[in-house]
Design an enzyme around this catalytic site. Structure first.
Site, short mmCIF file in Angstrom:
data_model
loop_
_atom_site.label_atom_id
_atom_site.label_comp_id
_atom_site.label_asym_id
_atom_site.label_seq_id
_atom_site.Cartn_x
_atom_site.Cartn_y
_atom_site.Cartn_z
N HIS A 1 54.21 36.48 3.74
CA HIS A 1 53.39 37.41 4.52
C HIS A 1 53.25 36.98 5.98
CE1 HIS A 1 51.96 40.16 1.35
NE2 HIS A 1 52.16 39.12 0.56
N SER B 1 47.88 36.23 0.92
CA SER B 1 48.03 37.68 0.87
C SER B 1 46.80 38.45 0.43
CB SER B 1 49.20 38.04 -0.06
OG SER B 1 48.96 37.59 -1.38
N LYS C 1 59.26 42.46 3.05
CA LYS C 1 57.97 42.86 3.61
C LYS C 1 58.18 43.30 5.07
CE LYS C 1 55.18 40.32 0.30
NZ LYS C 1 56.27 39.95 -0.63
#
Length: 395
Positions: free
Chosen positions: A213, A185, A243
């Site tokens: 991610h 990330s 996310k």
């Protein structure tokens, strides 16, 4: 307050502020979209991990409202008592299909997923080979397990082979796991999963990929493991629902036996009230959207590549990112924070990232373009970046 505690807090807060490591928390007034409001000022938002713009999706808001009417505002219990609703069952079945695995267990956060799954599998007397740049939630999960933690050089299959050989041939450990992020990330690079899995199979390592991610971003949305076609080779896939999915929560995907075991052994699952009905319904709708179309995924990558090229052409050090995550590496911590402040003054919200989140001397501003950004927003951001970069002598 105790005098001892007050002295401790004063000393540490002063030290953090003096070294440029104290983090000021900003309050977003309204929704977290491509444009946000802070202190009454509109800013181009490049710090959200809402990759696909789904946090404000109208269809997801609608099903969340419907779920409140039909199922209430809370699940009412932990999953193992009577907090498992038909909504949770439907979500887990859909996620398993999306990830290409036999089963999925959903938890209240990605952090909880790592804190639950890693200690459930690994114990004292085991060893975990962990990439040196793994996320804090992985590190904490490994520490909770009581297993021996062996750091592996970042994304280095030869170092993994060397340490796997030492660990498995020593006779010291009952079992050995290799654990890594799918997408890292802070730098935006991607694990060299084919080579790492090759080593893992050679030494019969348990394999664990944290794809917080990568979920929604890699593999046409299905993640880093799917990107490399290794769904059958990775034992545990962890993902987040907060996310790219745009809501909240986390999950672990794998075999039916694995999920059945985690449902009786993962402590955050056992002792946390289940995901709310509204969140669960919204997540399910997001997964359905990703399974039906790659439009948002493709737009995210288009915007990510556009911003990356613009910042690189302006002369910024953007590292070796392979994903839409685009760091602008400044170096010195106070300068990184000043750069972030100047951007905000001119209309771009891009938060500085400093030690201990990244190594000392690698302070940066991390940019997270999303599918919801327009080219006009990105052009304006690049223009402001260039202006501030020249003012501060960075470019």
């Amino acid at each position: 307050m105790s005098k001892t505690l007050q002295e401790y807090l004063n000393q540490n807060l002063t030290e953090l502020k003096d070294n440029g490591l104290y983090n000021e928390i900003d309050v977003v007034e309204g929704a977290n979209g491509p444009i946000i409001n802070i202190d009454g000022k509109e800013l181009i938002n490049l710090s959200s991990n809402n990759y696909l713009g789904l946090a404000t999706d109208e269809e997801m808001k609608a099903v969340a409202k419907e779920a409140i009417d039909s199922h209430g505002v809370g699940a009412g219990a932990v999953r193992t008592i009577n907090g498992t609703m038909d909504l949770h069952r439907d979500l887990e079945e859909k996620l398993a299909k999306f990830k290409g695995t036999e089963a999925v267990i959903a938890l209240t956060s990605g952090f909880n997923a790592n804190q639950g799954a890693i200690p459930a599998i690994m114990k004292k007397g085991d060893a975990i080979l962990s990439d040196e740049l793994n996320h804090a939630s992985i590190i904490d999960g490994c520490r909770l397990s009581g297993a021996k933690i062996i750091r592996v050089n970042h994304n280095d299959p030869e170092d993994l082979r060397k340490k796997a050989k030492e660990a498995t041939e020593s006779g010291e450990y009952n079992k050995v796991m290799y654990i890594t992020d799918g997408v890292f990330s802070m730098d935006g690079d991607v694990v060299n999963l084919p080579e790492m899995i090759k080593v893992a199979k050679e030494f019969d390592l348990i394999t664990y990929v944290d794809d917080a991610h990568g979920s929604g971003v890699m593999g046409k949305g299905a993640g880093t493991v799917k990107h490399f076609g290794l769904e059958k080779e990775v034992d545990l896939q962890m993902g987040t629902l907060s996310k790219a999915i745009g809501v909240v929560g986390g999950y672990v995907a794998g075999s039916k036996d694995l999920v059945d075991y985690l449902k009786v052994a993962a402590r955050p699952f056992l002792f946390s009230t289940a995901l709310t009905p509204a969140d669960t319904a919204a997540i399910t709708k997001a997964v359905e959207k990703l399974m039906a179309s790659t439009e948002l995924h493709d737009k995210l990558w288009e915007n990510g590549n556009y911003l990356k090229q613009g910042l690189k052409d302006a002369g910024f050090d953007i590292g070796n990112s392979e994903t839409p995550i685009t760091p602008v590496i400044i170096g010195e911590e106070k300068k990184a924070q000043e750069f972030s402040r100047r951007l905000q003054e001119k209309g771009v919200y891009a938060k500085s990232i400093v030690f201990p989140t990244v190594p000392r001397g690698t302070g940066r501003v991390r940019n997270m373009p999303t599918a919801a950004h327009t080219k006009e927003m990105l052009d304006q951001a690049i223009e402001i970046y260039t202006e501030v970069g020249k003012e501060l002598g960075i470019i």
